[in-house]
Design a protein around this motif. Structure first.
Motif, PDB file in Angstrom:
ATOM      1  N   ALA A  44     -63.661 -78.756 -10.139  1.00  0.00           N
ATOM      2  CA  ALA A  44     -64.708 -78.802 -11.167  1.00  0.00           C
ATOM      3  C   ALA A  44     -65.795 -77.765 -10.890  1.00  0.00           C
ATOM      4  O   ALA A  44     -66.269 -77.072 -11.803  1.00  0.00           O
ATOM      5  CB  ALA A  44     -65.314 -80.202 -11.240  1.00  0.00           C
ATOM      6  N   VAL A  45     -66.188 -77.646  -9.613  1.00  0.00           N
ATOM      7  CA  VAL A  45     -67.224 -76.676  -9.254  1.00  0.00           C
ATOM      8  C   VAL A  45     -66.722 -75.241  -9.426  1.00  0.00           C
ATOM      9  O   VAL A  45     -67.373 -74.408 -10.070  1.00  0.00           O
ATOM     10  CB  VAL A  45     -67.698 -76.902  -7.797  1.00  0.00           C
ATOM     11  CG1 VAL A  45     -68.624 -75.762  -7.357  1.00  0.00           C
ATOM     12  CG2 VAL A  45     -68.428 -78.234  -7.670  1.00  0.00           C
ATOM     13  N   VAL A  46     -65.545 -74.954  -8.884  1.00  0.00           N
ATOM     14  CA  VAL A  46     -64.992 -73.580  -8.922  1.00  0.00           C
ATOM     15  C   VAL A  46     -64.705 -73.140 -10.349  1.00  0.00           C
ATOM     16  O   VAL A  46     -65.102 -72.043 -10.776  1.00  0.00           O
ATOM     17  CB  VAL A  46     -63.718 -73.487  -8.059  1.00  0.00           C
ATOM     18  CG1 VAL A  46     -63.037 -72.132  -8.270  1.00  0.00           C
ATOM     19  CG2 VAL A  46     -64.050 -73.678  -6.587  1.00  0.00           C
ATOM     20  N   LEU A  47     -64.020 -73.987 -11.110  1.00  0.00           N
ATOM     21  CA  LEU A  47     -63.624 -73.610 -12.474  1.00  0.00           C
ATOM     22  C   LEU A  47     -64.827 -73.475 -13.405  1.00  0.00           C
ATOM     23  O   LEU A  47     -64.882 -72.544 -14.221  1.00  0.00           O
ATOM     24  CB  LEU A  47     -62.628 -74.626 -13.038  1.00  0.00           C
ATOM     25  CG  LEU A  47     -61.264 -74.671 -12.331  1.00  0.00           C
ATOM     26  CD1 LEU A  47     -60.381 -75.764 -12.930  1.00  0.00           C
ATOM     27  CD2 LEU A  47     -60.553 -73.319 -12.420  1.00  0.00           C
ATOM     28  N   ASN A  48     -65.780 -74.380 -13.273  1.00  0.00           N
ATOM     29  CA  ASN A  48     -66.966 -74.279 -14.134  1.00  0.00           C
ATOM     30  C   ASN A  48     -67.834 -73.095 -13.760  1.00  0.00           C
ATOM     31  O   ASN A  48     -68.423 -72.453 -14.638  1.00  0.00           O
ATOM     32  CB  ASN A  48     -67.773 -75.584 -14.071  1.00  0.00           C
ATOM     33  CG  ASN A  48     -67.202 -76.671 -14.973  1.00  0.00           C
ATOM     34  OD1 ASN A  48     -67.266 -76.580 -16.195  1.00  0.00           O
ATOM     35  ND2 ASN A  48     -66.601 -77.682 -14.363  1.00  0.00           N
ATOM     36  N   LEU A  82     -70.307 -78.970 -14.589  1.00  0.00           N
ATOM     37  CA  LEU A  82     -70.549 -78.388 -13.269  1.00  0.00           C
ATOM     38  C   LEU A  82     -71.379 -79.342 -12.404  1.00  0.00           C
ATOM     39  O   LEU A  82     -71.072 -79.544 -11.212  1.00  0.00           O
ATOM     40  CB  LEU A  82     -71.274 -77.049 -13.412  1.00  0.00           C
ATOM     41  CG  LEU A  82     -71.745 -76.378 -12.106  1.00  0.00           C
ATOM     42  CD1 LEU A  82     -70.560 -76.064 -11.202  1.00  0.00           C
ATOM     43  CD2 LEU A  82     -72.539 -75.112 -12.418  1.00  0.00           C
ATOM     44  N   LEU A  83     -72.404 -79.939 -12.980  1.00  0.00           N
ATOM     45  CA  LEU A  83     -73.251 -80.881 -12.243  1.00  0.00           C
ATOM     46  C   LEU A  83     -72.457 -82.099 -11.783  1.00  0.00           C
ATOM     47  O   LEU A  83     -72.633 -82.575 -10.651  1.00  0.00           O
ATOM     48  CB  LEU A  83     -74.438 -81.312 -13.110  1.00  0.00           C
ATOM     49  CG  LEU A  83     -75.481 -80.237 -13.416  1.00  0.00           C
ATOM     50  CD1 LEU A  83     -76.543 -80.772 -14.368  1.00  0.00           C
ATOM     51  CD2 LEU A  83     -76.134 -79.730 -12.134  1.00  0.00           C
ATOM     52  N   VAL A  84     -71.586 -82.596 -12.651  1.00  0.00           N
ATOM     53  CA  VAL A  84     -70.749 -83.737 -12.267  1.00  0.00           C
ATOM     54  C   VAL A  84     -69.806 -83.334 -11.133  1.00  0.00           C
ATOM     55  O   VAL A  84     -69.584 -84.103 -10.188  1.00  0.00           O
ATOM     56  CB  VAL A  84     -69.946 -84.263 -13.477  1.00  0.00           C
ATOM     57  CG1 VAL A  84     -68.972 -85.359 -13.046  1.00  0.00           C
ATOM     58  CG2 VAL A  84     -70.892 -84.811 -14.548  1.00  0.00           C
ATOM     59  N   GLY A  85     -69.263 -82.113 -11.211  1.00  0.00           N
ATOM     60  CA  GLY A  85     -68.406 -81.607 -10.143  1.00  0.00           C
ATOM     61  C   GLY A  85     -69.159 -81.494  -8.822  1.00  0.00           C
ATOM     62  O   GLY A  85     -68.624 -81.843  -7.755  1.00  0.00           O
ATOM     63  N   ILE A  86     -70.406 -81.006  -8.881  1.00  0.00           N
ATOM     64  CA  ILE A  86     -71.239 -80.910  -7.672  1.00  0.00           C
ATOM     65  C   ILE A  86     -71.474 -82.295  -7.075  1.00  0.00           C
ATOM     66  O   ILE A  86     -71.428 -82.484  -5.848  1.00  0.00           O
ATOM     67  CB  ILE A  86     -72.579 -80.221  -8.001  1.00  0.00           C
ATOM     68  CG1 ILE A  86     -72.354 -78.740  -8.320  1.00  0.00           C
ATOM     69  CG2 ILE A  86     -73.576 -80.367  -6.853  1.00  0.00           C
ATOM     70  CD1 ILE A  86     -73.582 -78.023  -8.836  1.00  0.00           C
ATOM     71  N   PHE A  87     -71.706 -83.272  -7.936  1.00  0.00           N
ATOM     72  CA  PHE A  87     -71.904 -84.652  -7.477  1.00  0.00           C
ATOM     73  C   PHE A  87     -70.668 -85.159  -6.731  1.00  0.00           C
ATOM     74  O   PHE A  87     -70.773 -85.684  -5.611  1.00  0.00           O
ATOM     75  CB  PHE A  87     -72.198 -85.553  -8.679  1.00  0.00           C
ATOM     76  CG  PHE A  87     -71.997 -87.015  -8.400  1.00  0.00           C
ATOM     77  CD1 PHE A  87     -72.937 -87.742  -7.675  1.00  0.00           C
ATOM     78  CD2 PHE A  87     -70.857 -87.677  -8.849  1.00  0.00           C
ATOM     79  CE1 PHE A  87     -72.750 -89.091  -7.404  1.00  0.00           C
ATOM     80  CE2 PHE A  87     -70.661 -89.021  -8.588  1.00  0.00           C
ATOM     81  CZ  PHE A  87     -71.600 -89.735  -7.859  1.00  0.00           C
TER      82      PHE A  87
END
Length: 358
Positions: A44-48, A82-87
């Protein structure tokens, strides 16, 4: 004492930190969920992050008001995801950091600033994504009927409208996420106080009712004990321990401390002071998903109607093909919304009604 009920009853935590309590050992108890968290969070972080620059370029290159609004809302969804992925990734990191020592360190983690911060990041991301998807759906519905109209070039008025919508979404998402941490509202959102592990009188993180009982045993019956604020409770505790403790620790069990992964407190019951707030948030998200579903049904129908209305055969086939694609997209969105949110909301309702303990 009850064992493995996630409520600390023993000074040495032996009722919760033992071989029987498998689910209490780590922040994420399941190995499958742990592995999934690393994979999903990292992807999620990388792709976003990879798609965000292109999304921003699309905003810059927008030539029409319609394109500007569409690109801007897609950027908002991108940032929210992206924020959800960071979480998810951050929780995975903390899970690895604490490891099997988490159980006896759980109150240090739950009352930490880090726990509240990752909770805020997750809540902002989810609310941004949901509101942006709803806004994008409404925008597309209002523009689908004018699909034959000549697109209007970007104007100051159009840019201001897009700016107002995006700023409103960000502001509302941050407001709803930060309100539970505001000191002024602590009596509605703080669920307990943790005074450290050196005071046997306070096991775990007692709630307000438990604190009042201890204070009444010390001071005698207190007037309006049900209405005691956390601020007054801390003052009374300070006086109570002033001779033996120079500064009594008073770490708050915040709204996001309801679960080891520090998420929004989705499951509440009527006695919870944050009951109304949580259900207002639920209703907002339900309304958004209804808007998304209805909007894409309308879009699919209008697209099909437009393909029939076109006289030119080649153009008609193009419209028909696009209509089928829109219908498939609409069906996928509605089915995934229904599959994910219907069971979740049902569980929330049953938990609030005390039909089941979720």
């Amino acid at each position: 004492p009850k064992v493995c009920d996630k409520s600390i009853d023993c000074f040495d935590y032996s009722d919760e930190c033992n071989e029987e309590c498998v689910s209490n050992k780590e922040i994420i108890a399941s190995v499958t969920v742990t592995v999934s968290g690393w994979i999903i969070g990292l992807l999620a972080v990388v792709l976003n992050l990879a798609t965000l620059p292109n999304s921003l370029k699309s905003v810059q290159k927008s030539k029409t008001n319609e394109s500007l609004a569409n690109s801007s809302l897609l950027v908002m969804i991108n940032i929210g995801d992206l924020l959800v992925g960071i979480f998810i990734f951050t929780i995975s990191v903390y899970n690895a950091y604490y490891g099997s020592s988490y159980c006896k360190m759980q109150l240090e983690w739950l009352t930490s600033t880090s726990c509240s911060l990752v909770g805020v990041v997750n809540s902002v991301g989810i609310m941004m994504s949901v509101l942006s998807m709803a806004a994008l759906s409404l925008f597309r519905v209002t523009n689908i009927s004018g699909s034959f109209a000549i697109p209007q070039p970007v104007s100051r008025k159009g840019a201001v409208k897009v700016c107002l919508v995006t700023c409103s979404i960000v502001s509302f998402a941050m407001f709803t996420a930060l309100v539970p941490l505001a000191g002024h509202f602590e009596d509605y959102f703080v669920n307990g106080l943790y005074h450290g592990s050196d005071i046997p009188l306070f096991l775990g993180a007692p709630d307000k009712k438990s604190h009042v009982s201890i204070l009444e045993a010390y001071y005698g019956r207190l007037r309006s004990s049900k209405a005691l604020s956390w601020e007054l409770i801390r003052q009374l505790l300070g006086s109570m321990f002033s001779q033996d403790y120079s500064a009594l620790p008073n770490k708050k069990v915040q709204f996001y401390s309801n679960d080891p992964v520090c998420t929004f407190k989705y499951l509440v019951r009527k006695e919870d002071p944050q009951y109304a707030y949580v259900w207002v948030s639920h209703i907002i998200q339900i309304v958004c998903f209804v808007i998304i579903s209805v909007a894409y049904i309308v879009i699919a129908k209008v697209s099909s109607r437009n393909s029939v209305a076109v006289a030119d055969e080649a153009t008609a086939r193009s419209f028909e093909k696009r209509g089928h694609k829109v219908q498939r997209t609409a069906a996928a969105i509605i089915l995934t919304d229904f599959a994910s949110w219907t069971p979740f909301i049902t569980i929330c309702i049953l938990h609030s009604s005390e039909v089941l303990d979720a």
